[in-house]
Design a protein around this motif. Structure first.
Motif, PDB file in Angstrom:
ATOM      1  N   GLY A 102       0.796  -1.221   0.000  1.00  0.00           N
ATOM      2  CA  GLY A 102       0.000   0.000   0.000  1.00  0.00           C
ATOM      3  C   GLY A 102       0.825   1.265   0.000  1.00  0.00           C
ATOM      4  N   SER A 103       2.134   1.154   0.151  1.00  0.00           N
ATOM      5  CA  SER A 103       2.961   2.359   0.260  1.00  0.00           C
ATOM      6  C   SER A 103       3.001   3.147  -1.048  1.00  0.00           C
ATOM      7  CB  SER A 103       4.384   2.013   0.718  1.00  0.00           C
ATOM      8  OG  SER A 103       4.995   1.114  -0.177  1.00  0.00           O
ATOM      9  N   LEU A 108       1.130   7.998  -3.841  1.00  0.00           N
ATOM     10  CA  LEU A 108       0.466   8.565  -5.015  1.00  0.00           C
ATOM     11  C   LEU A 108      -0.742   9.411  -4.611  1.00  0.00           C
ATOM     12  CD1 LEU A 108       0.350   8.716  -8.101  1.00  0.00           C
ATOM     13  CD2 LEU A 108      -0.999   6.625  -8.068  1.00  0.00           C
ATOM     14  N   LEU A 109      -1.548   8.911  -3.688  1.00  0.00           N
ATOM     15  CA  LEU A 109      -2.721   9.663  -3.238  1.00  0.00           C
ATOM     16  C   LEU A 109      -2.310  10.911  -2.453  1.00  0.00           C
ATOM     17  CD1 LEU A 109      -5.051   6.713  -2.199  1.00  0.00           C
ATOM     18  CD2 LEU A 109      -5.224   8.140  -4.238  1.00  0.00           C
ATOM     19  N   PHE A 110      -1.205  10.821  -1.724  1.00  0.00           N
ATOM     20  CA  PHE A 110      -0.695  11.998  -1.018  1.00  0.00           C
ATOM     21  C   PHE A 110      -0.248  13.066  -2.020  1.00  0.00           C
ATOM     22  CE2 PHE A 110       2.708  14.364   1.157  1.00  0.00           C
ATOM     23  CZ  PHE A 110       1.969  14.884   2.208  1.00  0.00           C
ATOM     24  N   ARG A 111       0.393  12.638  -3.110  1.00  0.00           N
ATOM     25  CA  ARG A 111       0.795  13.607  -4.146  1.00  0.00           C
ATOM     26  C   ARG A 111      -0.430  14.215  -4.824  1.00  0.00           C
ATOM     27  NH1 ARG A 111       5.341   9.782  -6.397  1.00  0.00           N
ATOM     28  NH2 ARG A 111       3.555   9.103  -7.571  1.00  0.00           N
ATOM     29  N   THR A 167      -4.633  -8.728   0.746  1.00  0.00           N
ATOM     30  CA  THR A 167      -4.755  -8.844  -0.708  1.00  0.00           C
ATOM     31  C   THR A 167      -5.141  -7.503  -1.314  1.00  0.00           C
ATOM     32  OG1 THR A 167      -5.405 -11.150  -0.517  1.00  0.00           O
ATOM     33  CG2 THR A 167      -5.965 -10.050  -2.573  1.00  0.00           C
ATOM     34  N   VAL A 168      -6.066  -6.798  -0.661  1.00  0.00           N
ATOM     35  CA  VAL A 168      -6.483  -5.486  -1.159  1.00  0.00           C
ATOM     36  C   VAL A 168      -5.289  -4.524  -1.165  1.00  0.00           C
ATOM     37  CG1 VAL A 168      -7.904  -3.460  -0.644  1.00  0.00           C
ATOM     38  CG2 VAL A 168      -8.906  -5.728  -0.538  1.00  0.00           C
ATOM     39  N   LEU A 169      -4.536  -4.477  -0.076  1.00  0.00           N
ATOM     40  CA  LEU A 169      -3.376  -3.583  -0.010  1.00  0.00           C
ATOM     41  C   LEU A 169      -2.342  -3.920  -1.083  1.00  0.00           C
ATOM     42  CD1 LEU A 169      -2.484  -3.067   3.770  1.00  0.00           C
ATOM     43  CD2 LEU A 169      -3.266  -1.368   2.149  1.00  0.00           C
ATOM     44  N   ARG A 170      -2.054  -5.203  -1.230  1.00  0.00           N
ATOM     45  CA  ARG A 170      -1.051  -5.609  -2.232  1.00  0.00           C
ATOM     46  C   ARG A 170      -1.521  -5.301  -3.650  1.00  0.00           C
ATOM     47  NH1 ARG A 170      -0.617 -10.631   1.185  1.00  0.00           N
ATOM     48  NH2 ARG A 170       1.125 -10.160   2.575  1.00  0.00           N
TER      49      ARG A 170
END
Length: 185
Positions: A102-103, A108-111, A167-170
């Motif tokens: 998720g990193s 990306l969402l932070f940008r 799984t969602v995070l990956r």
């Protein structure tokens, strides 16, 4: 006589061990329910915030304009998503021995949030660059929402298992990389 005392003592110890095991099982079941509820309370808002962002982006792209209120809403919703992702990643780092899933998505969402915050004023018309940026945001959010739909998170009602949310995070990171959206912002 000593044999009866030892047998009785062994029997009492055996009963105590069984009672303690039952107690631990009940406590673990309660803890599992608590963790599942917390995971659900982190995953569901991400999905809802992504859907709200998608609605705002669709309206902005179709009209070619966005209001100051919609810009603020996008910024707040993105901030909430990043916070919830960060909380999920913190839990993930304690449970799994994997890289922080998720990193890439969180960064990306932070940008995206920083980009939204950089747009000043009560903007009414979007220029071509802004319109393209909003289309990229829409593609990112569509990709993430598809993961939620594929994994049936909406049907999990407080039973989000470790495998499901990991799984969602990956998949968030994998699909973002696969669709070459990492450099969008």
């Amino acid at each position: 006589m000593k044999h009866k005392v030892y047998t009785l003592l062994a029997f009492v110890i055996f009963i105590c061990v069984i009672v303690y095991c039952i107690h631990l099982r009940v406590q673990n079941h309660k803890l599992e329910g608590y963790v599942n509820e917390n995971l659900n309370n982190l995953l569901k808002p991400i999905e809802l915030d992504l859907q709200q962002n998608q609605d705002i982006l669709n309206k902005a792209i179709s009209s070619g304009a966005i209001s100051k209120m919609d810009l603020q809403s996008l910024s707040l919703l993105l901030n909430d998503i990043v916070i919830n992702l960060n909380d999920l990643m913190t839990i993930e780092s304690h449970i799994a021995d994997t890289e922080e899933a998720g990193s890439i998505t969180k960064e990306l969402l932070f940008r995206e949030k920083k980009y939204i915050d950089s747009i000043r004023g009560g903007l009414t018309r979007l220029n071509e660059e802004q319109l393209q940026s909003f289309k990229k945001m829409k593609a990112i959010h569509s990709t993430l929402l598809n993961i939620y739909a594929d994994e049936d998170i909406a049907k999990t009602h407080f039973k989000v298992t470790n495998e499901k949310w990991l799984t969602v995070l990956r998949r968030m990171d994998q699909d973002i990389v696969k669709k070459d959206l990492v450099g969008a912002f």
